[in-house]
Design an enzyme around this catalytic site. Structure first.
Site, PDB file in Angstrom:
ATOM      1  N   LYS A  60       0.876  -1.180   0.000  1.00  0.00           N
ATOM      2  CA  LYS A  60       0.000   0.000   0.000  1.00  0.00           C
ATOM      3  C   LYS A  60       0.903   1.215   0.000  1.00  0.00           C
ATOM      4  CE  LYS A  60      -1.798   3.052   2.068  1.00  0.00           C
ATOM      5  NZ  LYS A  60      -1.652   4.484   1.678  1.00  0.00           N
ATOM      6  N   GLY A  75       7.052   4.899   8.036  1.00  0.00           N
ATOM      7  CA  GLY A  75       6.247   6.112   8.126  1.00  0.00           C
ATOM      8  C   GLY A  75       6.426   6.767   9.470  1.00  0.00           C
ATOM      9  N   SER A  76       5.392   7.438   9.938  1.00  0.00           N
ATOM     10  CA  SER A  76       5.509   8.212  11.172  1.00  0.00           C
ATOM     11  C   SER A  76       5.214   7.357  12.403  1.00  0.00           C
ATOM     12  CB  SER A  76       4.535   9.387  11.119  1.00  0.00           C
ATOM     13  OG  SER A  76       3.217   8.895  11.092  1.00  0.00           O
ATOM     14  N   GLU A  98       9.905   1.133  10.595  1.00  0.00           N
ATOM     15  CA  GLU A  98      10.991   2.087  10.327  1.00  0.00           C
ATOM     16  C   GLU A  98      10.373   3.463  10.368  1.00  0.00           C
ATOM     17  OE1 GLU A  98      14.143   1.507   9.935  1.00  0.00           O
ATOM     18  OE2 GLU A  98      14.096  -0.672   9.783  1.00  0.00           O
ATOM     19  N   CYS A 101      14.030  10.363   6.364  1.00  0.00           N
ATOM     20  CA  CYS A 101      13.894   9.901   7.750  1.00  0.00           C
ATOM     21  C   CYS A 101      15.165  10.123   8.557  1.00  0.00           C
ATOM     22  CB  CYS A 101      13.501   8.434   7.759  1.00  0.00           C
ATOM     23  SG  CYS A 101      14.587   7.394   6.774  1.00  0.00           S
ATOM     24  N   GLU A 124       9.857  16.131  14.537  1.00  0.00           N
ATOM     25  CA  GLU A 124      10.320  15.928  13.169  1.00  0.00           C
ATOM     26  C   GLU A 124       9.544  16.867  12.242  1.00  0.00           C
ATOM     27  OE1 GLU A 124       9.239  12.267  11.181  1.00  0.00           O
ATOM     28  OE2 GLU A 124      11.293  12.040  10.463  1.00  0.00           O
TER      29      GLU A 124
END
Ligand code: NAP
Ligand code: MG
Length: 488
Positions: free
Chosen positions: A182, A235-236, A257, A291, A391
């Site tokens: 996805k 992602g977050s 991650e 990232c 972030e």
């Protein structure tokens, strides 16, 4: 520049080797972030589509595919390698149009893609059966087997799917798992084109499935699905928390991650000719949408002002613009939403008393319809300001002064993240001590951001768990099994 024919028409979902519409018939606009233009549409997949894709992946897993020999698998992956590289200019162009990164960057992924695919091709022998020594009384034979976990759900972000998808496809193809991927709705096109090429290269139907759509429906459905054995998520941390909860239903394996607020520490003895551009691009690369970005630049007090001045001079030489122009170094941010988010942090930085040393504004003129922001430096930042804690995911650097090594280490580790870090020094002892002391999965010394798939990377603390790249990553797509045989 000629637009690839692929960009024409609405894109479909790839399920069981067929390209099909989403059950709802709904679509999402694919926007070029350099111009704000709608280029084409992608399908808005939902729960029903995820169900079908997972069923197709399960069916493929239970067929011949998971029993292919290491040689067959290696041959297929090397064929995939050749087909991908033959079409790489087109893939790079699609990625540039869809997520904004300059062609100079997306084209450079050609060599990286070659390396990463070859890396996974060389690990198709990971599903093994080995005799293990045992100390049991009697006459026992013990075997240790490793077998593919089954159906993998891959959920990836928009900041570089052309690269990021290989952390799913690579180990899936190497081990004999199957996958439903996805991509992010803001950048799905390079994944869809790659999926077409995978089929062309001979990847059997159902082995790789792609369901585009929103995270809150397609992503959530995949994370919750009772027939998905493992989720690989990038992602977050906020989404990751929801994925962990969603995984509870069937205790599926999860790899995460996530983001970072990585420290990059510049000591007074560093070679500033290297440290200034190195640390600056450690933040600005991909317009800061990386990232591992080294967004907290700690600079030892005696050189703080000189460093700020030199970084400002360097920053002013950077060419920001449409990624299609050959000399563009930084493209736009991915979306209006991301632009608003970054501008909001710039405002907070000023309000909390950081000194704006460069940038800080949205670019207008012919770039006004895209989502462009100047590379930005805040100096005299303190580590407890919002811009040093959260972030930003934009080209915004916070420069923070420090006095000695102890203070640098303490401040560097005073963060909830732990993805990466950097050290700039000519002193061997400083390099060793600091790289050892930084609580992060990757530390760079006198460089920033280099990555070898054979070594890999992963996070500490709220930057996630699991390792991408290296044999460890391949092994994490396998279940170990012990077999005890009583020979008497
Ligand atoms: P995000 O919002 O977490 O989105 C990542 C993916 O998750 C997207 O495909 C998103 O779908 C999907 N998603 C959203 N909500 C979901 C839910 N409830 N259930 C399942 N899936 C869901 O992250 P982002 O803002 O796009 O990406 C930036 C983040 O990724 C940053 O924190 C960055 O540091 C991190 N990142 C980490 C690495 C690494 O390897 N450590 C690499 C790159 C990026 P939609 O967006 O399509 O709705
Ligand atoms: Mg787009």
């Amino acid at each position: 520049m000629n637009m690839p024919a692929f960009m024409n028409g609405a894109k479909k979902l790839l399920i069981g080797g067929e390209w099909i519409e989403a059950q709802s018939g709904e679509r999402i606009d694919a926007i070029n972030p350099a111009t704000g233009d709608v280029m084409c549409q992608i399908a808005r997949g939902g729960t029903g589509d995820v169900d079908r894709a997972v069923a197709a992946a399960r069916h493929a897993f239970e067929g011949e595919w998971s029993r292919w020999t290491p040689h067959q698998r290696r041959k297929l992956i090397l064929k995939v390698h050749d087909v991908l590289l033959d079409n790489f200019d087109e893939l790079a162009l699609i990625e540039t149009l869809d997520m904004g990164a300059p062609l100079a960057r997306t084209r450079a992924f050609r060599e990286w893609t070659s390396q990463v695919i070859q890396f996974y091709a060389s690990h198709t022998d990971a599903a093994t059966t080995e005799a293990a020594p045992n100390s049991l009384p009697g006459n026992f034979m013990t075997l240790k087997r490793k077998a593919p976990v089954g159906v993998v759900g891959g959920i990836i972000p928009w900041n570089g799917p052309l690269m990021g998808q290989w952390w799913i496809f690579g180990p899936t193809l190497a081990t004999g798992c199957t996958a439903v991927i996805k991509p992010a709705e803001d950048a799905s096109l390079s994944v869809l084109r790659t999926a077409e090429l995978l089929l062309e290269a001979g990847v059997p139907e159902g082995v790789i499935n792609v369901v585009t759509g929103y995270g809150r429906d397609a992503g959530q459905a995949l994370a919750e699905h009772m027939d998905v054995d493992r989720v690989a998520f990038t992602g977050s941390y906020v989404t990751a928390q929801s994925i962990i909860r969603a995984s509870a239903g069937n205790i599926k394996r999860v790899q995460l991650e996530l983001g970072g607020k990585s420290p990059d520490i510049v000591f007074a003895d560093a070679d500033l000719d290297k440290a200034v551009p190195g640390a600056a691009m450690g933040v600005y690369t991909n317009s800061g949408q990386v990232c591992v970005a080294g967004t907290r630049i700690f600079v030892q007090r005696p050189i703080h002002e000189e460093f700020v001045a030199r970084m400002r001079d360097f920053t002013r030489t950077i060419r920001v613009g449409n990624g299609l122009a050959p000399d563009t170094q930084l493209g736009p941010l991915i979306s209006q939403r991301q632009l608003d988010r970054v501008m909001n942090y710039v405002e907070i930085g000023g309000r909390e008393g950081a000194r704006l040393a460069s940038g800080g504004t949205r670019l207008g003129g012919e770039l006004a319809s895209g989502f462009f922001v100047e590379p930005t430096i805040f100096a005299g930042v303190s580590n407890d300001m919002t811009i040093a804690r959260e972030e930003i995911f934009g080209p915004v650097a916070s420069i923070i002064p420090f006095d000695d090594m102890e203070e640098a280490i303490r401040l560097a580790n005073d963060t909830s993240f732990g993805l990466a870090g950097g050290v700039w020094t000519r002193d061997l002892s400083t390099a060793h001590k600091v790289s050892d002391a930084i609580d992060a999965g990757t530390v760079w010394v006198n460089c920033y951001g280099v990555l070898d798939p054979a070594v890999g990377f992963g996070g500490y603390k709220m930057s996630g768990y699991g390792w991408k790249g290296s044999r460890e990553h391949v092994d994490s797509f396998l279940y170990p099994k012990a077999i005890y045989m009583n020979l008497d």
